[in-house]
Design a protein around this motif. Structure first.
Motif, PDB file in Angstrom:
ATOM      1  N   GLU A  53       0.833  -1.205   0.000  1.00 54.02           N
ATOM      2  CA  GLU A  53       0.000   0.000   0.000  1.00 54.02           C
ATOM      3  C   GLU A  53       0.871   1.261   0.000  1.00 54.02           C
ATOM      4  OE1 GLU A  53      -2.558  -0.257   3.357  1.00 54.02           O
ATOM      5  OE2 GLU A  53      -3.699  -1.976   2.602  1.00 54.02           O
ATOM      6  N   LEU A  54       1.924   1.252   0.807  1.00 56.21           N
ATOM      7  CA  LEU A  54       2.804   2.414   0.873  1.00 56.21           C
ATOM      8  C   LEU A  54       3.459   2.705  -0.473  1.00 56.21           C
ATOM      9  CD1 LEU A  54       4.576   1.789   4.309  1.00 56.21           C
ATOM     10  CD2 LEU A  54       2.954   3.619   3.792  1.00 56.21           C
ATOM     11  N   MET A  55       3.847   1.650  -1.176  1.00 56.52           N
ATOM     12  CA  MET A  55       4.544   1.835  -2.449  1.00 56.52           C
ATOM     13  C   MET A  55       3.625   2.334  -3.555  1.00 56.52           C
ATOM     14  SD  MET A  55       7.614   1.363  -1.653  1.00 56.52           S
ATOM     15  CE  MET A  55       8.436   1.358  -3.252  1.00 56.52           C
ATOM     16  N   GLU A  56       2.323   2.317  -3.304  1.00 55.59           N
ATOM     17  CA  GLU A  56       1.385   2.906  -4.256  1.00 55.59           C
ATOM     18  C   GLU A  56       1.170   4.390  -3.993  1.00 55.59           C
ATOM     19  OE1 GLU A  56      -2.145   0.605  -4.071  1.00 55.59           O
ATOM     20  OE2 GLU A  56      -1.239  -1.197  -4.951  1.00 55.59           O
ATOM     21  N   GLY A  57       1.780   4.899  -2.911  1.00 52.05           N
ATOM     22  CA  GLY A  57       1.643   6.296  -2.546  1.00 52.05           C
ATOM     23  C   GLY A  57       2.888   7.092  -2.883  1.00 52.05           C
ATOM     24  N   PRO A  58       3.052   8.266  -2.251  1.00 51.72           N
ATOM     25  CA  PRO A  58       4.178   9.157  -2.561  1.00 51.72           C
ATOM     26  C   PRO A  58       5.550   8.516  -2.401  1.00 51.72           C
ATOM     27  CG  PRO A  58       2.525  10.311  -1.254  1.00 51.72           C
ATOM     28  CD  PRO A  58       2.106   8.879  -1.289  1.00 51.72           C
ATOM     29  N   ILE A  59       5.731   7.697  -1.359  1.00 50.25           N
ATOM     30  CA  ILE A  59       7.054   7.111  -1.144  1.00 50.25           C
ATOM     31  C   ILE A  59       7.448   6.195  -2.298  1.00 50.25           C
ATOM     32  CG2 ILE A  59       6.279   5.069   0.168  1.00 50.25           C
ATOM     33  CD1 ILE A  59       8.717   5.513   1.985  1.00 50.25           C
ATOM     34  N   GLY A  60       6.454   5.537  -2.901  1.00 55.59           N
ATOM     35  CA  GLY A  60       6.731   4.688  -4.050  1.00 55.59           C
ATOM     36  C   GLY A  60       7.066   5.485  -5.295  1.00 55.59           C
ATOM     37  N   VAL A  61       6.545   6.708  -5.382  1.00 58.24           N
ATOM     38  CA  VAL A  61       6.854   7.585  -6.515  1.00 58.24           C
ATOM     39  C   VAL A  61       8.276   8.119  -6.395  1.00 58.24           C
ATOM     40  CG1 VAL A  61       6.254   9.745  -7.670  1.00 58.24           C
ATOM     41  CG2 VAL A  61       4.449   8.233  -6.852  1.00 58.24           C
ATOM     42  N   TYR A  62       8.632   8.566  -5.184  1.00 58.63           N
ATOM     43  CA  TYR A  62       9.962   9.133  -4.981  1.00 58.63           C
ATOM     44  C   TYR A  62      11.052   8.062  -4.941  1.00 58.63           C
ATOM     45  CZ  TYR A  62       7.764  13.611  -3.876  1.00 58.63           C
ATOM     46  OH  TYR A  62       7.048  14.776  -3.949  1.00 58.63           O
ATOM     47  N   SER A  63      10.717   6.907  -4.394  1.00 57.13           N
ATOM     48  CA  SER A  63      11.708   5.824  -4.266  1.00 57.13           C
ATOM     49  C   SER A  63      11.084   4.508  -4.729  1.00 57.13           C
ATOM     50  CB  SER A  63      12.184   5.708  -2.813  1.00 57.13           C
ATOM     51  OG  SER A  63      12.694   6.935  -2.340  1.00 57.13           O
ATOM     52  N   PRO A  64      10.949   4.301  -6.046  1.00 56.77           N
ATOM     53  CA  PRO A  64      10.225   3.127  -6.559  1.00 56.77           C
ATOM     54  C   PRO A  64      10.883   1.791  -6.253  1.00 56.77           C
ATOM     55  CG  PRO A  64      11.299   4.340  -8.341  1.00 56.77           C
ATOM     56  CD  PRO A  64      11.414   5.189  -7.122  1.00 56.77           C
ATOM     57  N   ASN A  65      12.169   1.795  -5.942  1.00 57.30           N
ATOM     58  CA  ASN A  65      12.877   0.531  -5.677  1.00 57.30           C
ATOM     59  C   ASN A  65      13.178   0.334  -4.197  1.00 57.30           C
ATOM     60  OD1 ASN A  65      13.029  -0.163  -8.470  1.00 57.30           O
ATOM     61  ND2 ASN A  65      14.714   1.289  -8.694  1.00 57.30           N
ATOM     62  N   LEU A  66      12.468   1.046  -3.336  1.00 57.42           N
ATOM     63  CA  LEU A  66      12.727   0.958  -1.904  1.00 57.42           C
ATOM     64  C   LEU A  66      12.348  -0.423  -1.370  1.00 57.42           C
ATOM     65  CD1 LEU A  66      13.835   2.969   0.191  1.00 57.42           C
ATOM     66  CD2 LEU A  66      11.466   3.487   0.805  1.00 57.42           C
ATOM     67  N   ASP A  67      13.211  -0.987  -0.542  1.00 59.64           N
ATOM     68  CA  ASP A  67      12.944  -2.312   0.011  1.00 59.64           C
ATOM     69  C   ASP A  67      11.882  -2.229   1.109  1.00 59.64           C
ATOM     70  OD1 ASP A  67      14.371  -2.501   2.909  1.00 59.64           O
ATOM     71  OD2 ASP A  67      15.523  -1.201   1.573  1.00 59.64           O
ATOM     72  N   PRO A  68      11.229  -3.341   1.435  1.00 63.51           N
ATOM     73  CA  PRO A  68      10.139  -3.329   2.416  1.00 63.51           C
ATOM     74  C   PRO A  68      10.531  -2.781   3.781  1.00 63.51           C
ATOM     75  CG  PRO A  68      10.103  -5.377   1.182  1.00 63.51           C
ATOM     76  CD  PRO A  68      11.363  -4.670   0.800  1.00 63.51           C
ATOM     77  N   LEU A  69      11.695  -3.166   4.303  1.00 63.85           N
ATOM     78  CA  LEU A  69      12.073  -2.737   5.646  1.00 63.85           C
ATOM     79  C   LEU A  69      12.333  -1.233   5.693  1.00 63.85           C
ATOM     80  CD1 LEU A  69      14.382  -5.720   6.664  1.00 63.85           C
ATOM     81  CD2 LEU A  69      12.013  -5.309   7.327  1.00 63.85           C
ATOM     82  N   SER A  70      12.970  -0.692   4.661  1.00 60.61           N
ATOM     83  CA  SER A  70      13.219   0.748   4.629  1.00 60.61           C
ATOM     84  C   SER A  70      11.907   1.516   4.533  1.00 60.61           C
ATOM     85  CB  SER A  70      14.129   1.112   3.450  1.00 60.61           C
ATOM     86  OG  SER A  70      15.414   0.555   3.610  1.00 60.61           O
ATOM     87  N   ALA A  71      11.014   1.052   3.646  1.00 64.90           N
ATOM     88  CA  ALA A  71       9.735   1.744   3.468  1.00 64.90           C
ATOM     89  C   ALA A  71       8.921   1.734   4.753  1.00 64.90           C
ATOM     90  CB  ALA A  71       8.948   1.092   2.336  1.00 64.90           C
ATOM     91  N   LEU A  72       8.825   0.571   5.382  1.00 68.02           N
ATOM     92  CA  LEU A  72       8.054   0.463   6.620  1.00 68.02           C
ATOM     93  C   LEU A  72       8.707   1.245   7.752  1.00 68.02           C
ATOM     94  CD1 LEU A  72       7.155  -3.330   6.386  1.00 68.02           C
ATOM     95  CD2 LEU A  72       5.532  -1.425   6.258  1.00 68.02           C
ATOM     96  N   GLY A  73      10.042   1.263   7.782  1.00 63.96           N
ATOM     97  CA  GLY A  73      10.741   2.004   8.826  1.00 63.96           C
ATOM     98  C   GLY A  73      10.562   3.507   8.672  1.00 63.96           C
TER      99      GLY A  73
END
Length: 234
Positions: A53-73
């Motif tokens: 869900e997070l990767m479908e939002g702004p963080i996924g736009v700015y960092s499309p290859n972000l790993d799960p732990l970094s995104a959740l953290g």
């Protein structure tokens, strides 16, 4: 001669019409894949779903290859969550570096066995001299410089060091043990082949060293050993 089929094979047209092939829906496949990925990252299914869900939002736009732990953290909803993901990421990175170094040792042994005496990196003038030292970072009284491909500041830093006459060991992070990548990077950075042949500048695959140092900040990085501890130069 008449052919007699087994009872199970004697089907009426109506029975045959009622037989439907078993199909796995795309949602079932995706759920299975996500469950496996969640286990790989040490996450619960609901945590991995939140990552999606997070990767479908702004963080996924700015960092499309972000790993799960970094995104959740980064998007943690409490200090406890942030601490949990930080600890998980440290564990995952430690395992990755351990496997990387184990493979690097196997690669080194294979190279020495199959290509004894051959240098692994040559500069673009096709003259040998850039040995790829892949042992753990050891003190030599020299400067260690960590760079990565596609980094303008990295090339500029190396040029300044070279112009100053400093001796240094250069380590390319993310080289994937690809000697060609280091050769081209050295050419683009205008590293003097004579300095490499003389050993005053060495070109090396990082092999997990940068992560093992645990130093803060992005690349490029210039580090020295001070009283047994590697420290980043401001």
């Amino acid at each position: 001669m008449a052919l007699h089929l087994p009872v199970s094979a004697q089907q009426t047209p109506q029975q045959a019409a009622n037989i439907q092939p078993t199909r796995t829906s795309q949602s079932q496949i995706t759920h299975s894949q996500d469950a496996r990925l969640a286990r790989d990252w040490g996450l619960r299914d609901d945590e991995f779903a939140r990552y999606r869900e997070l990767m479908e939002g702004p963080i996924g736009v700015y960092s499309p290859n972000l790993d799960p732990l970094s995104a959740l953290g980064i998007e943690a909803r409490s200090d406890e969550e942030r601490q949990r993901y930080a600890e998980l990421q440290v564990q995952v990175e430690a395992r990755r570096v351990e496997k990387l170094l184990a493979y690097q040792r196997a690669y080194d042994e294979a190279w020495l066995r199959l290509n004894p005496g051959m240098q692994r990196v040559n500069l673009p003038d096709d003259k040998p001299g850039a040995a790829t030292n892949t042992s753990p970072l050891r003190s030599s009284g020299r400067t260690a410089v960590f760079v990565k491909d596609g980094c303008v500041a990295c090339g500029q830093l190396v040029q300044r060091l070279q112009s100053s006459g400093a001796e240094f060991d250069l380590y390319m992070v993310g080289s994937r043990q690809d000697d060609t990548r280091i050769r081209y990077w050295a050419k683009r950075a205008n590293i003097d082949p004579a300095r490499v042949r003389s050993g005053s500048i060495t070109l090396n695959h990082d092999g997990g060293r940068w992560l093992s140092l645990g130093l803060p900040g992005d690349l490029p990085a210039v580090v020295h050993e001070v009283q047994g501890q590697w420290q980043r130069q401001p």
